[in-house]
Design a protein around this motif. Sequence first.
Motif, PDB file in Angstrom:
ATOM      1  N   ASN A  60       0.801  -1.225   0.000  1.00 15.84           N
ATOM      2  CA  ASN A  60       0.000   0.000   0.000  1.00 15.84           C
ATOM      3  C   ASN A  60       0.835   1.277   0.000  1.00 15.84           C
ATOM      4  N   ILE A  61       2.166   1.137  -0.096  1.00 13.46           N
ATOM      5  CA  ILE A  61       3.012   2.334  -0.168  1.00 13.46           C
ATOM      6  C   ILE A  61       2.851   2.970  -1.545  1.00 13.46           C
ATOM      7  N   ASN A  62       2.499   4.240  -1.567  1.00 16.68           N
ATOM      8  CA  ASN A  62       2.216   4.911  -2.842  1.00 16.68           C
ATOM      9  C   ASN A  62       3.474   5.315  -3.597  1.00 16.68           C
ATOM     10  N   ASN A  63       4.520   5.654  -2.881  1.00 17.63           N
ATOM     11  CA  ASN A  63       5.765   6.068  -3.527  1.00 17.63           C
ATOM     12  C   ASN A  63       6.473   4.834  -4.084  1.00 17.63           C
ATOM     13  N   LYS A  64       6.461   4.674  -5.406  1.00 19.21           N
ATOM     14  CA  LYS A  64       7.028   3.470  -6.023  1.00 19.21           C
ATOM     15  C   LYS A  64       8.527   3.335  -5.761  1.00 19.21           C
ATOM     16  N   THR A  65       9.237   4.448  -5.827  1.00 23.82           N
ATOM     17  CA  THR A  65      10.690   4.378  -5.608  1.00 23.82           C
ATOM     18  C   THR A  65      11.001   3.870  -4.207  1.00 23.82           C
ATOM     19  N   ALA A  66      10.318   4.420  -3.220  1.00 22.89           N
ATOM     20  CA  ALA A  66      10.534   3.999  -1.836  1.00 22.89           C
ATOM     21  C   ALA A  66      10.135   2.540  -1.652  1.00 22.89           C
ATOM     22  N   LYS A  67       8.990   2.164  -2.235  1.00 28.14           N
ATOM     23  CA  LYS A  67       8.499   0.796  -2.062  1.00 28.14           C
ATOM     24  C   LYS A  67       9.461  -0.218  -2.650  1.00 28.14           C
ATOM     25  N   HIS A  68       9.904  -0.011  -3.889  1.00 33.29           N
ATOM     26  CA  HIS A  68      10.795  -0.979  -4.535  1.00 33.29           C
ATOM     27  C   HIS A  68      12.192  -0.979  -3.914  1.00 33.29           C
ATOM     28  N   THR A  69      12.608   0.155  -3.402  1.00 37.83           N
ATOM     29  CA  THR A  69      13.897   0.191  -2.699  1.00 37.83           C
ATOM     30  C   THR A  69      13.832  -0.668  -1.437  1.00 37.83           C
ATOM     31  N   ILE A  70      12.753  -0.500  -0.675  1.00 37.09           N
ATOM     32  CA  ILE A  70      12.574  -1.303   0.546  1.00 37.09           C
ATOM     33  C   ILE A  70      12.525  -2.784   0.207  1.00 37.09           C
ATOM     34  N   ILE A  71      11.830  -3.124  -0.862  1.00 35.50           N
ATOM     35  CA  ILE A  71      11.681  -4.536  -1.249  1.00 35.50           C
ATOM     36  C   ILE A  71      13.027  -5.131  -1.645  1.00 35.50           C
TER      37      ILE A  71
END
Length: 407
Positions: free
Chosen positions: A152-163
């Motif tokens: 549910n994280i909207n910021n794609k850059t942040a989400k994929h970095t975390i993943i």
Amino acid sequence: MNNKSFVRHIPYIVSGLFFIASMYFWMYKYPAHLAFQEQAQLFLLTGDYFLPFLEYPSGIARYFGEFLTQFFYEIWWGAAIISIIIVAIYALSFSIISRELHGRKFLCTFLATLPAAFSTLFMLDRFSLLAMPVALLVSLASIIAYQRWLKNINNKTAKHTIIIVSIAVLYWVLGAISFIFGLFIAITEIFQKRDIIAIAHIATISILPILAYKVVPSPLQRLYTSNFYYKIMDERPSFKYDPNDEEALLYSYFSRYKKWDATLKRAHKSIPADIASKQVVLHALAEKDLLLEKLFDYPVLSKKDLIWGQLSEMAEATTVSDLFFTLGMINQSEVYIYNMQQLYFGQSVRAFQRLVECNIIKSDYRVAQKYINALKKHFRPTEAYKTNYLIIVTDIEKSIILEIDGA
């Protein structure tokens, strides 16, 4: 109970059946495997023991797997630990699948049993470590964390970095089985959200073992398959059922826990083919005061059945060491227990116990104290250095008091 209520309770029913079946299986059908795995390693609560586990992928999973394996000294504890992990794998799998398939109970239940069944099958190999089920359990929990929060994280850059960072960390902690986390997310992102950036997750999975290869002195194949889940690193897992090996493990288990009635009951059905196992049967007859009466019920077919000098399996080595120790042949007992550790390429609780006994009998108190000090760092020290003797060490250089149990 109506049909709707039954369908709603299916996951709980299956969980209960899984637990009961697993407990029964490990306690009554494969207890020798649990005893074998517990005796074959020496877990120590020290920093020196822990640090090497940080040096390679899946090391942390193996550390916690070995920590749990120490409880296998009590067979019912071992059965309970494995059963709880298997049921937890099923429960997490069901939660993940039901979220994706929107609550189709029967299909979700069937699919969720597959990871649990795979983990059970994996544990049937006696060289398998508990690290793999533990790693799978944590990987499934990571997928649930993605479903509930990361997704549910909207910021794609942040989400994929975390993943991607999570994939790398999980790989080092859990080994290659953690890749199901990245694969699940990539498939979900590509097919449900049409997010092509998720391909980076698959690329991360592919390149991580190559990067680890530059750091870890280990064959690249191991880093992709995590053979660290197996105690003997150079041996590939084998799920072939060998009745002779199983029989040797079982009689070694009988010998260690002094289950003489069970030994004779088993031998009454069929005389063991393994030479060391035959000696356990004769030992059981002697312990039950039946040796003269029943000796010829278990025939000695050749002179090799009396004393056998060549061993190729660890279970046989420990069994023969027990027999020599019982006969008072201390040097031979010590030799065979050394052989066992050489065969297994590591330290062993059962070996250290026997070495304490042998060195005390030989009056090599300083050597005995060395092994006692190691066993005191074991998670279950009272069980680890419990031997046929009650050992009270006040001052190793001045006085050692030995009291025979029951005396």
